[in-house]
Design a protein around this motif. Structure first.
Motif, mmCIF file in Angstrom:
data_model
loop_
_atom_site.group_PDB
_atom_site.id
_atom_site.type_symbol
_atom_site.label_atom_id
_atom_site.label_comp_id
_atom_site.label_asym_id
_atom_site.label_seq_id
_atom_site.Cartn_x
_atom_site.Cartn_y
_atom_site.Cartn_z
ATOM 1 N N ARG A 15 0.821 -1.171 0.051
ATOM 2 C CA ARG A 15 0.254 -0.049 0.139
ATOM 3 C C ARG A 15 0.815 1.031 0.082
ATOM 4 N NH1 ARG A 15 -5.094 0.647 1.059
ATOM 5 N NH2 ARG A 15 -5.231 -1.543 2.211
ATOM 6 N N LYS A 16 0.676 2.157 -0.673
ATOM 7 C CA LYS A 16 1.321 3.345 -0.904
ATOM 8 C C LYS A 16 0.468 4.472 -0.564
ATOM 9 C CE LYS A 16 4.801 1.494 -3.303
ATOM 10 N NZ LYS A 16 5.320 0.127 -2.467
ATOM 11 N N ASN A 17 -0.728 4.397 -0.790
ATOM 12 C CA ASN A 17 -1.730 5.285 -0.397
ATOM 13 C C ASN A 17 -2.708 5.028 0.804
ATOM 14 O OD1 ASN A 17 -3.470 7.415 -0.090
ATOM 15 N ND2 ASN A 17 -4.187 7.328 -2.309
ATOM 16 N N THR A 18 -2.312 5.653 2.038
ATOM 17 C CA THR A 18 -3.232 5.172 3.035
ATOM 18 C C THR A 18 -4.584 5.858 3.282
ATOM 19 O OG1 THR A 18 -2.350 6.888 4.478
ATOM 20 C CG2 THR A 18 -1.383 4.852 4.602
ATOM 21 N N GLY A 19 -4.648 6.650 2.330
ATOM 22 C CA GLY A 19 -5.919 7.527 2.141
ATOM 23 C C GLY A 19 -6.226 8.166 3.380
ATOM 24 N N ASP A 20 -7.557 8.738 3.687
ATOM 25 C CA ASP A 20 -7.765 9.438 4.639
ATOM 26 C C ASP A 20 -7.737 8.709 5.929
ATOM 27 O OD1 ASP A 20 -8.600 11.293 6.576
ATOM 28 O OD2 ASP A 20 -10.733 11.467 5.589
ATOM 29 N N LEU A 21 -7.030 8.845 7.076
ATOM 30 C CA LEU A 21 -6.951 8.084 8.170
ATOM 31 C C LEU A 21 -8.011 8.601 9.204
ATOM 32 C CD1 LEU A 21 -3.136 7.259 8.512
ATOM 33 C CD2 LEU A 21 -5.242 5.866 7.546
ATOM 34 N N SER A 22 -8.454 9.872 9.090
ATOM 35 C CA SER A 22 -9.138 10.649 10.167
ATOM 36 C C SER A 22 -10.277 9.530 10.728
ATOM 37 C CB SER A 22 -9.757 11.763 9.613
ATOM 38 O OG SER A 22 -10.601 11.910 8.582
ATOM 39 N N GLN A 23 -11.301 9.091 9.690
ATOM 40 C CA GLN A 23 -12.233 8.109 10.388
ATOM 41 C C GLN A 23 -11.707 6.966 10.972
ATOM 42 O OE1 GLN A 23 -14.872 7.510 6.882
ATOM 43 N NE2 GLN A 23 -15.852 9.448 7.191
ATOM 44 N N LEU A 24 -10.807 6.437 10.676
ATOM 45 C CA LEU A 24 -10.007 5.212 11.262
ATOM 46 C C LEU A 24 -10.006 5.583 12.759
ATOM 47 C CD1 LEU A 24 -9.621 2.253 11.606
ATOM 48 C CD2 LEU A 24 -7.531 2.716 10.392
ATOM 49 N N ALA A 25 -9.083 6.675 12.695
ATOM 50 C CA ALA A 25 -8.282 7.161 13.943
ATOM 51 C C ALA A 25 -9.586 7.804 15.068
ATOM 52 C CB ALA A 25 -7.401 8.385 13.708
ATOM 53 N N GLU A 26 -10.449 8.206 14.475
ATOM 54 C CA GLU A 26 -11.627 8.627 15.241
ATOM 55 C C GLU A 26 -12.272 7.332 16.106
ATOM 56 O OE1 GLU A 26 -16.128 10.261 14.462
ATOM 57 O OE2 GLU A 26 -14.375 11.206 13.405
ATOM 58 N N SER A 27 -12.273 6.429 15.019
ATOM 59 C CA SER A 27 -13.051 4.931 15.525
ATOM 60 C C SER A 27 -12.168 4.461 16.423
ATOM 61 C CB SER A 27 -13.115 4.134 14.317
ATOM 62 O OG SER A 27 -13.694 2.828 14.656
ATOM 63 N N MET A 28 -10.849 4.359 16.235
ATOM 64 C CA MET A 28 -9.962 3.751 17.184
ATOM 65 C C MET A 28 -9.904 4.608 18.618
ATOM 66 S SD MET A 28 -6.708 2.715 14.665
ATOM 67 C CE MET A 28 -5.930 2.092 16.010
ATOM 68 N N GLU A 29 -10.078 5.856 18.578
ATOM 69 C CA GLU A 29 -10.054 6.761 19.777
ATOM 70 C C GLU A 29 -11.376 6.427 20.466
ATOM 71 O OE1 GLU A 29 -8.846 11.218 21.062
ATOM 72 O OE2 GLU A 29 -10.076 11.013 19.258
ATOM 73 N N LYS A 30 -12.434 6.269 20.005
ATOM 74 C CA LYS A 30 -13.680 6.050 20.484
ATOM 75 C C LYS A 30 -13.953 4.846 21.043
ATOM 76 C CE LYS A 30 -18.604 6.841 19.734
ATOM 77 N NZ LYS A 30 -19.790 7.492 18.775
ATOM 78 N N TYR A 31 -13.713 3.674 20.246
ATOM 79 C CA TYR A 31 -14.073 2.314 20.552
ATOM 80 C C TYR A 31 -12.858 1.336 20.764
ATOM 81 C CZ TYR A 31 -18.379 3.735 18.376
ATOM 82 O OH TYR A 31 -19.600 3.876 18.032
ATOM 83 N N GLY A 32 -11.542 2.003 20.567
ATOM 84 C CA GLY A 32 -10.403 1.143 20.922
ATOM 85 C C GLY A 32 -9.910 0.429 19.461
ATOM 86 N N GLN A 33 -8.996 -0.355 19.664
ATOM 87 C CA GLN A 33 -8.546 -1.138 18.290
ATOM 88 C C GLN A 33 -9.467 -2.471 18.276
ATOM 89 O OE1 GLN A 33 -4.173 -2.196 18.608
ATOM 90 N NE2 GLN A 33 -4.335 -3.582 16.674
ATOM 91 N N MET A 34 -10.064 -2.515 17.214
ATOM 92 C CA MET A 34 -11.086 -3.744 17.352
ATOM 93 C C MET A 34 -10.442 -4.836 16.524
ATOM 94 S SD MET A 34 -14.773 -1.929 16.401
ATOM 95 C CE MET A 34 -14.460 -0.788 15.402
ATOM 96 N N HIS A 35 -9.299 -4.420 15.559
ATOM 97 C CA HIS A 35 -8.571 -5.679 14.967
ATOM 98 C C HIS A 35 -7.302 -5.537 15.197
ATOM 99 C CE1 HIS A 35 -12.384 -6.533 12.717
ATOM 100 N NE2 HIS A 35 -12.427 -5.115 12.622
ATOM 101 N N PRO A 36 -6.469 -6.551 15.486
ATOM 102 C CA PRO A 36 -5.212 -6.756 15.883
ATOM 103 C C PRO A 36 -4.121 -6.521 14.703
ATOM 104 C CG PRO A 36 -5.971 -8.906 15.561
ATOM 105 C CD PRO A 36 -7.208 -7.902 15.684
ATOM 106 N N VAL A 37 -3.142 -5.784 14.886
ATOM 107 C CA VAL A 37 -2.116 -5.861 13.786
ATOM 108 C C VAL A 37 -1.315 -7.107 13.659
ATOM 109 C CG1 VAL A 37 -1.745 -3.441 13.566
ATOM 110 C CG2 VAL A 37 -0.165 -5.016 15.031
#
Length: 130
Positions: A15-37
């Motif tokens: 992946r070269k283009n991560t796209g807009d991360l704002s919604q994922l970051a907002e989700s992680m801040e609100k709900y935590g990390q739902m899927h492990p790396v």
């Protein structure tokens, strides 16, 4: 398991283009990390690059990770591809139905609110010891 975010090595990614991360970051801040790396035993990131970027933006010290015993370049690449190709997004109809249901659950109708208010009222009248 929780791993120190600074110990995870991020090598060259497909992946070269991560796209807009704002919604994922907002989700992680609100709900935590739902899927492990996913990392290997050498602490090399196999999948979850966008989650890692968001965790860093949120100044997290650790991330939830799964450690796998994969070291060959073909296996690591296959696993990265697998995670990104095999998922399926909701259809537009499924999204609409889910948001309608969420709205309904978030704002109960008048009769539901009235019933709850009456139940709370009578619960207060009939407490043990009265």
């Amino acid at each position: 398991m929780q791993l120190d975010i600074n110990k995870i090595v991020i090598n060259k990614r497909v992946r070269k283009n991560t796209g807009d991360l704002s919604q994922l970051a907002e989700s992680m801040e609100k709900y935590g990390q739902m899927h492990p790396v996913i990392v290997n035993k050498k602490m090399e990131l196999i999948s979850g690059y966008r989650r890692m970027q968001c965790a860093r933006q949120l100044n997290w010290k650790t991330v939830f990770a799964i450690v796998v015993d994969i070291n060959s370049e073909p296996e690591k690449l296959a696993m990265e591809l697998e995670e990104n190709l095999r998922r399926k997004d909701f259809t537009e109809e499924e999204k609409i139905e889910a948001f309608k249901k969420l709205a309904k659950l978030s704002r109960p109708n008048f009769f539901t609110r009235l019933f709850k208010a009456i139940a709370l009222f009578f619960k207060g009248l009939f407490k043990p010891g009265r």
